[in-house]
Design a protein around this motif. Structure first.
Motif, PDB file in Angstrom:
ATOM      1  N   ILE A  97      -3.512   3.753  -3.885  1.00 35.21           N
ATOM      2  CA  ILE A  97      -4.207   2.869  -4.828  1.00 35.21           C
ATOM      3  C   ILE A  97      -5.629   3.417  -4.874  1.00 35.21           C
ATOM      4  O   ILE A  97      -6.323   3.451  -3.857  1.00 35.21           O
ATOM      5  CB  ILE A  97      -4.168   1.406  -4.350  1.00 35.21           C
ATOM      6  CG1 ILE A  97      -2.724   0.878  -4.422  1.00 35.21           C
ATOM      7  CG2 ILE A  97      -5.122   0.535  -5.190  1.00 35.21           C
ATOM      8  CD1 ILE A  97      -2.544  -0.531  -3.913  1.00 35.21           C
TER       9      ILE A  97
ATOM     10  N   MET B 120      -9.947   3.895   2.364  1.00 34.14           N
ATOM     11  CA  MET B 120      -8.632   3.706   2.995  1.00 34.14           C
ATOM     12  C   MET B 120      -7.937   5.066   3.102  1.00 34.14           C
ATOM     13  O   MET B 120      -6.923   5.333   2.456  1.00 34.14           O
ATOM     14  CB  MET B 120      -7.802   2.713   2.175  1.00 34.14           C
ATOM     15  CG  MET B 120      -6.680   2.103   2.958  1.00 34.14           C
ATOM     16  SD  MET B 120      -5.897   0.763   2.048  1.00 34.14           S
ATOM     17  CE  MET B 120      -4.536   0.462   3.180  1.00 34.14           C
TER      18      MET B 120
ATOM     19  N   HIS C  67      -8.580   1.670  -3.363  1.00 32.72           N
ATOM     20  CA  HIS C  67      -8.534   1.596  -1.899  1.00 32.72           C
ATOM     21  C   HIS C  67      -8.951   2.934  -1.290  1.00 32.72           C
ATOM     22  O   HIS C  67      -9.749   2.991  -0.365  1.00 32.72           O
ATOM     23  CB  HIS C  67      -7.128   1.216  -1.429  1.00 32.72           C
ATOM     24  CG  HIS C  67      -6.704  -0.159  -1.874  1.00 32.72           C
ATOM     25  ND1 HIS C  67      -5.503  -0.723  -1.508  1.00 32.72           N
ATOM     26  CD2 HIS C  67      -7.324  -1.077  -2.651  1.00 32.72           C
ATOM     27  CE1 HIS C  67      -5.410  -1.931  -2.048  1.00 32.72           C
ATOM     28  NE2 HIS C  67      -6.495  -2.167  -2.752  1.00 32.72           N
TER      29      HIS C  67
ATOM     30  N   CYS D  83      -4.057   5.644   1.325  1.00 33.77           N
ATOM     31  CA  CYS D  83      -3.411   4.750   0.369  1.00 33.77           C
ATOM     32  C   CYS D  83      -3.675   5.330  -1.010  1.00 33.77           C
ATOM     33  O   CYS D  83      -4.802   5.717  -1.315  1.00 33.77           O
ATOM     34  CB  CYS D  83      -3.995   3.347   0.470  1.00 33.77           C
ATOM     35  SG  CYS D  83      -3.328   2.274  -0.824  1.00 33.77           S
TER      36      CYS D  83
ATOM     37  N   HIS E   2       0.854  -1.195   0.000  1.00 33.67           N
ATOM     38  CA  HIS E   2       0.000   0.000   0.000  1.00 33.67           C
ATOM     39  C   HIS E   2       0.888   1.243   0.000  1.00 33.67           C
ATOM     40  O   HIS E   2       1.639   1.458   0.949  1.00 33.67           O
ATOM     41  CB  HIS E   2      -0.896   0.027   1.244  1.00 33.67           C
ATOM     42  CG  HIS E   2      -1.903  -1.073   1.306  1.00 33.67           C
ATOM     43  ND1 HIS E   2      -3.046  -1.091   0.538  1.00 33.67           N
ATOM     44  CD2 HIS E   2      -1.932  -2.209   2.049  1.00 33.67           C
ATOM     45  CE1 HIS E   2      -3.745  -2.182   0.805  1.00 33.67           C
ATOM     46  NE2 HIS E   2      -3.095  -2.887   1.716  1.00 33.67           N
TER      47      HIS E   2
END
Ligand code: C2O
Ligand code: CU
Ligand code: CU
Length: 478
Positions: free
Chosen positions: A457, A465, A460, A455, A402
Motif C-alpha cells: 500500500i 512500513m 504505508h 507493505c 497489508h
C-alpha cells in the motif's frame, strides 16, 4: 506526527468527511482491440538475445478522463508507460533519462537481478540525469511483472502521477502459445474538477484517510481507459495478464455467469490451471487467467469488481459494497468456435523444501510499522548469508489487510493462517488479511546486497512500513 496519532485524527476527521461517491465519468466504450496489446518499448539493439530500450520520465499533459486535460508524469509520454517485453535469457539494457523536476528510480518489480539494478531507494537518479540499468533475465522466470518508481517517501506520489508500466518475460516455449493474449493494467485515480490529480496534503482530512486506507480513486482505469470493451468470439479462449498498479485498491474480480481458469500469478504460470469463481488481486499482484467465451454470439458481459473488505471500519468507504464494472466483454455475431484444447500441464515448479530451511524470520505488520519500527535507510533489519533458505512468517496484528512484498526473490507460500497452500507458485507479494498469518519459503541463492521488503500500500510504504534485508556474501573457505 506519529502514525498512531495520525490514525486517531483520521478516524475523528472522517466523521466530517464523506468519501466521494464512486461515479465514473461518461465512458468511452470503443471496442479498441489494440488497447489490450499496448505499445511495446522499441528494441533498438541488433545483437542476439539483447533488448535495449530508452525510457524517459517527464511531466506531460494528457487526457485521462474524457473532456479534461491532466498534468501527469509519464514514461515516454504515456500512461501507463509502454510495455517492456523480453525473453528468458535476454540481456536487458535500459537507457533511462529523468526529465522530472525531482529525483526518481525505476524499480523492476518482481525481477530477479543484482541489487544495484533494482532501482531501489538506495540509488536515486537526480533530475536531469540519465542512468543505464542492465541485467540478464534468468531462465525459468517467465511471467508478468511491472516497473515503477521507488524513491524514498515519494513512490506513491510518482506512481499516482502516472509512472507505471508492464514488464512481460516470455519463456522459450510457452504452453499457452496460440491463445490470443490481452494485457490489463488496473489502476484507479481521483481528480479535481479542473482535471488535475487529487493528491491531498497529508494533514488534510482526505489526506489522513488516504494515509490509513491507502489512497483510492473513484475513477477505475484499465490500460488508462474507463470501462473499455474487449471483443471475444463465442467459444474463443483468451489469456488475460492482469497487473494491479493501484496504490491501495484490492480488486476482487469476476465475470457474471462464468468461471475463470486461473493459470498464473506474480512469478508466472502454475503447474496446472485452477478453476475459480472469482479472483482477488491485491495491489502490485499479477494474475494470468484463461477467459472462456461461453456467451452466445452477440451477447455481452462484464468484468466486475466485487466487494472486498480490506479496511478498518472507521475509514471504510461508504460504498465499499457496490459493484463496479471495469471492462465490457462484447461477443461478436460470428458462429461459435469449436472448443479449444487447454493444456492440463503448464510447467514444473521446483519445490523449495521446508526441511532445508536454515532460519525462520518473524515479521509483524501493524498500522504503519514492521516489527514495531518505522523504516530507516541506515538500519539493516534482517541479515542473511548468501545461499540461505528461510521461512518468513508474516503476521498481521491489526484490523486491515497489508500486502507484503519482497524485492529480488520469488518465494513460495507455505500456508495462510495454518491452511496449507493448495498448489505451488512463485510469488513476490502476498496479501496478509486482517489478523492473519502467512508463511512463505525463500532461497537467497545469489545477489548479495541490500533489498527492501514492505507493505505495497503505497501510503504505508512511503510512511515507513518498510524494512531492509541484507544478503551477505559468504567468506572464502567458510
Ligand atoms: Cu513494487 Cu518495492 O515495489
Ligand atoms: Cu518490488
Ligand atoms: Cu500496509
Amino acid at each position: 506526527m506519529s502514525w498512531k496519532a495520525t490514525t486517531c485524527l483520521a478516524i475523528a476527521s472522517v466523521l466530517a468527511f464523506a468519501p466521494p461517491k464512486s461515479s465514473a465519468p461518461a465512458s468511452r466504450t470503443d471496442a479498441d482491440d489494440s488497447l489490450f496489446t499496448p505499445p511495446l518499448l522499441k528494441n533498438v539493439s541488433t545483437a542476439p538475445r539483447t533488448v535495449e530500450v530508452n525510457i524517459v520520465a517527464a511531466p506531460a499533459r494528457l487526457s485521462l478522463v474524457p473532456g479534461k486535460s491532466t498534468e501527469v508524469y509519464a514514461y515516454n509520454g504515456q500512461v501507463p508507460g509502454p510495455t517492456l517485453e523480453v525473453h528468458e535469457g535476454d540481456k536487458v539494457i535500459i537507457h533511462f533519462l529523468n526529465k522530472l523536476p525531482e529525483a526518481t528510480t525505476i524499480h523492476w518489480h518482481g525481477i530477479h537481478l543484482p541489487a544495484k539494478q533494482d532501482g531501489s531507494p538506495f540509488d536515486p537518479i537526480p533530475p536531469g540525469k540519465s542512468h543505464d540499468y542492465t541485467f540478464t533475465v534468468f531462465p525459468g522466470t517467465a511471467g508478468t511483472f511491472w516497473y515503477h518508481p521507488h524513491l524514498d517517501q515519494r513512490t506513491g506520489f510518482q506512481i499516482e502521477k502516472g509512472l507505471y508500466g508492464a514488464f512481460i518475460v516470455r519463456p522459450a516455449e510457452d504452453p499457452l502459445s496460440g491463445i490470443p493474449e490481452k494485457l490489463l493494467i488496473l489502476s484507479d485515480n481521483r481528480f479535481q474538477p479542473d482535471g488535475s490529480i487529487d493528491l491531498p496534503k497529508r494533514e488534510s482530512p482526505a489526506g489522513e484517510v488516504d494515509e490509513v486506507n491507502g489512497r483510492e480513486g473513484n475513477v477505475l482505469f484499465v490500460n488508462g481507459r474507463v470501462l473499455p470493451t474487449i471483443r471475444i468470439r463465442s467459444g474463443e479462449v483468451q489469456r488475460w495478464r492482469i497487473v494491479n498498479a493501484s496504490a491501495a485498491r484490492v480488486y476482487k474480480l469476476g465475470i457474471t455467469g462464468q468461471t475463470l481458469l486461473h493459470v498464473g500469478t506474480d512469478g508466472g504460470l502454475f503447474e496446472r490451471p485452477i478453476e475459480v469463481k472469482d479472483i482477488t488481486l491485491a495491489n502490485s499482484e499479477r494474475v494470468e487467467l484463461l477467459v472462456r467465451g461461453t456467451g452466445a454470439p452477440g451477447s455481452s458481459a462484464a468484468l466486475t469488481m466485487l466487494p472486498y473488505d480490506r479496511y478498518v471500519p472507521q475509514t471504510r468507504p461508504d460504498d465499499w459494497r457496490a459493484l463496479h464494472d471495469l471492462l465490457k466483454l462484447k461477443y461478436s455475431d460470428e458462429a461459435p468456435l469449436p472448443p479449444v484444447a487447454i493444456p492440463q500441464t503448464l510447467r514444473h515448479i521446483p519445490v523449495l523444501d521446508t526441511t532445508k530451511s536454515t532460519a525462520t524470520r518473524y515479521i509483524s505488520l501493524s498500522q504503519g510499522l514492521i516489527n514495531g519500527k518505522m523504516m530507516d535507510m541506515n538500519r539493516i533489519d534482517v541479515t542473511v548469508p548468501l545461499g540461505a533458505t528461510e521461512i518468513w512468517e508474516i503476521e498481521n496484528i491489526v484490523g486491515m489487510d497489508h500486502p507484503f512484498h519482497l524485492h529480488g526473490f520469488q518465494f513460495q507460500v507455505i500456508d495462510r493462517n495454518g491452511v496449507p497452500e493448495p498448489f505451488r507458485s512463485w510469488k513476490d507479494v502476498v496479501n496478509v488479511p486482517k489478523h492473519e498469518t502467512v508463511r512463505f519459503i525463500v532461497r537467497y541463492d545469489d545477489f548479495p546486497g541490500k533489498w527492501m521488503f514492505h507493505c505495497h500500500i503505497l501510503d504505508h510504504e512511503d510512511h515507513g512500513m518498510m524494512g531492509i534485508l541484507e544478503i551477505k556474501p559468504r567468506k572464502r573457505g567458510s
